[in-house]
Scaffold this active site. Structure first.
Site, PDB file in Angstrom:
ATOM      1  CG  ASP A   1      -2.060   0.936   1.134  1.00 23.16           C
ATOM      2  OD1 ASP A   1      -2.299   1.475   0.034  1.00 23.16           O
ATOM      3  OD2 ASP A   1      -2.728   1.162   2.165  1.00 23.16           O
TER       4      ASP A   1
ATOM      5  NE  ARG B   1      -1.527   6.554   1.161  1.00 29.17           N
ATOM      6  CZ  ARG B   1      -1.598   5.636   2.109  1.00 29.17           C
ATOM      7  NH1 ARG B   1      -1.311   5.959   3.348  1.00 29.17           N
ATOM      8  NH2 ARG B   1      -1.964   4.407   1.818  1.00 29.17           N
TER       9      ARG B   1
ATOM     10  CD  GLU C   1     -13.009  -5.615  -2.541  1.00 28.86           C
ATOM     11  OE1 GLU C   1     -11.803  -5.901  -2.489  1.00 28.86           O
ATOM     12  OE2 GLU C   1     -13.916  -6.478  -2.444  1.00 28.86           O
ATOM     13  CG  ASN C   2      -7.600  -2.476  -6.335  1.00 24.02           C
ATOM     14  OD1 ASN C   2      -6.645  -3.228  -6.188  1.00 24.02           O
ATOM     15  ND2 ASN C   2      -7.896  -1.552  -5.423  1.00 24.02           N
TER      16      ASN C   2
ATOM     17  CB  ILE D   1      -7.350  -7.447   7.000  1.00 21.87           C
ATOM     18  CG1 ILE D   1      -6.852  -7.599   8.450  1.00 21.87           C
ATOM     19  CG2 ILE D   1      -7.178  -8.750   6.232  1.00 21.87           C
ATOM     20  CD1 ILE D   1      -5.380  -7.867   8.613  1.00 21.87           C
ATOM     21  CB  SER D   2      -7.777  -4.200   2.478  1.00 19.89           C
ATOM     22  OG  SER D   2      -7.655  -2.956   3.104  1.00 19.89           O
TER      23      SER D   2
END
Ligand code: FPP
Length: 250
Positions: free
Chosen positions: A30, A34, A77-78, A205-206
């Site tokens: 992740d 950013r 989900e992406n 955890i996603s």
């Protein structure tokens, strides 16, 4: 995926013994967006740099007695992201395979790409098959790429296939236990995860590897994924070695 596959190593991992390196590390890579934002670059530049970090990590794992590395490179989900970013992530997997497959194969690395097969663009299935077929007999190290992956979707699909097998009379409902359920999952050939790392400081955890992380040690690191390097991995492994894992016992 109707027939059960035998789990290779679903039992308690060898790294149960305190002081041993983790047998299986999983990483939620992740912070690419950013990292790019902070540099005034498009998000996609962050993902590209993320691939470099993945290469460094694979190389480092091979020298640290780790046998499996599983990375989250595209979640179910992406798909909600802008099309250009989704296309870029698809393209990066293709590029990774094109650039790295031969070398990894020569080094004896087995590659698995796990996730939903539906919804993938043309050519992706053949690419996945090529990785699996070429590297299926390799044993020095395992790189598992979770792509179009969701932990809940994995459990749902396994359950559907078990239900179909019961309905057709091939499976006795009484035989459904943890081993059998795992054998129907996309991650059926992966041992339990010993250490789950998430970069970028997020504490989630996603929906990653929900089954395999049941007894994982968790580490949330402040580094953004494109900056992740050998030192970070070594520190994480050292931290893991000092943890006392009890698996519910004393
Ligand atoms: C999360 O960062 C990262 C992803 C959704 C993709 C991870 C993909 C790679 C590292 C490259 C792909 C590698 C292969 C082999 C295909 P984010 O974009 O959510 O970052 P943010 O939270 O800072 O926005």
């Amino acid at each position: 995926m109707n027939s059960p596959k035998k789990p290779l190593n679903a039992q308690r991992p060898s790294s149960e013994i305190e002081g041993k390196a983790p047998n299986h590390i999983a990483i939620i890579m992740d912070g690419n967006g950013r990292w790019a934002n902070a540099k005034g670059l498009p998000r996609i530049a962050g993902h590209k740099e993320g691939v470099e970090a993945l290469r460094r990590t694979v190389d480092a794992c091979k020298t640290l007695e780790i046998n499996h590395l599983t990375v989250f490179s595209f979640s179910t989900e992406n798909w909600r992201r802008p099309k250009a970013e989704v296309d870029a992530l698809m393209g990066l997997l293709k590029l990774f395979v094109k650039k790295d497959l031969k070398r990894l194969h020569q080094e004896g690395v087995r590659i698995r790409i796990l996730g939903a097969q539906t919804g993938l663009p043309n050519g992706m299935h053949a690419l996945i098959e090529e990785c699996h077929e070429l590297t299926k007999n390799n044993t020095t190290f395992n790189v598992n790429i979770a792509f179009n992956y969701g932990g809940r979707a994995e459990i749902v699909e396994a359950t559907q296939n078990i239900a179909r097998s019961v309905k057709s009379g091939q499976l006795d409902p009484e035989s459904v236990d943890e081993t059998l359920l795992h054998s129907f999952m996309w991650s059926s050939e992966l041992p339990d995860v010993d250490l789950l790392i998430r970069t970028s400081g997020e504490l989630r955890i996603s929906n990653f590897l929900l089954w395999g992380i049941a007894y994982s040690e968790l580490m949330f690191l402040d580094v953004l994924w494109p900056d992740f390097g050998r030192d970070d991995l070594e520190r994480a492994v050292e931290g893991f070695k000092s943890r006392n894992r009890r698996f519910g016992g004393l």
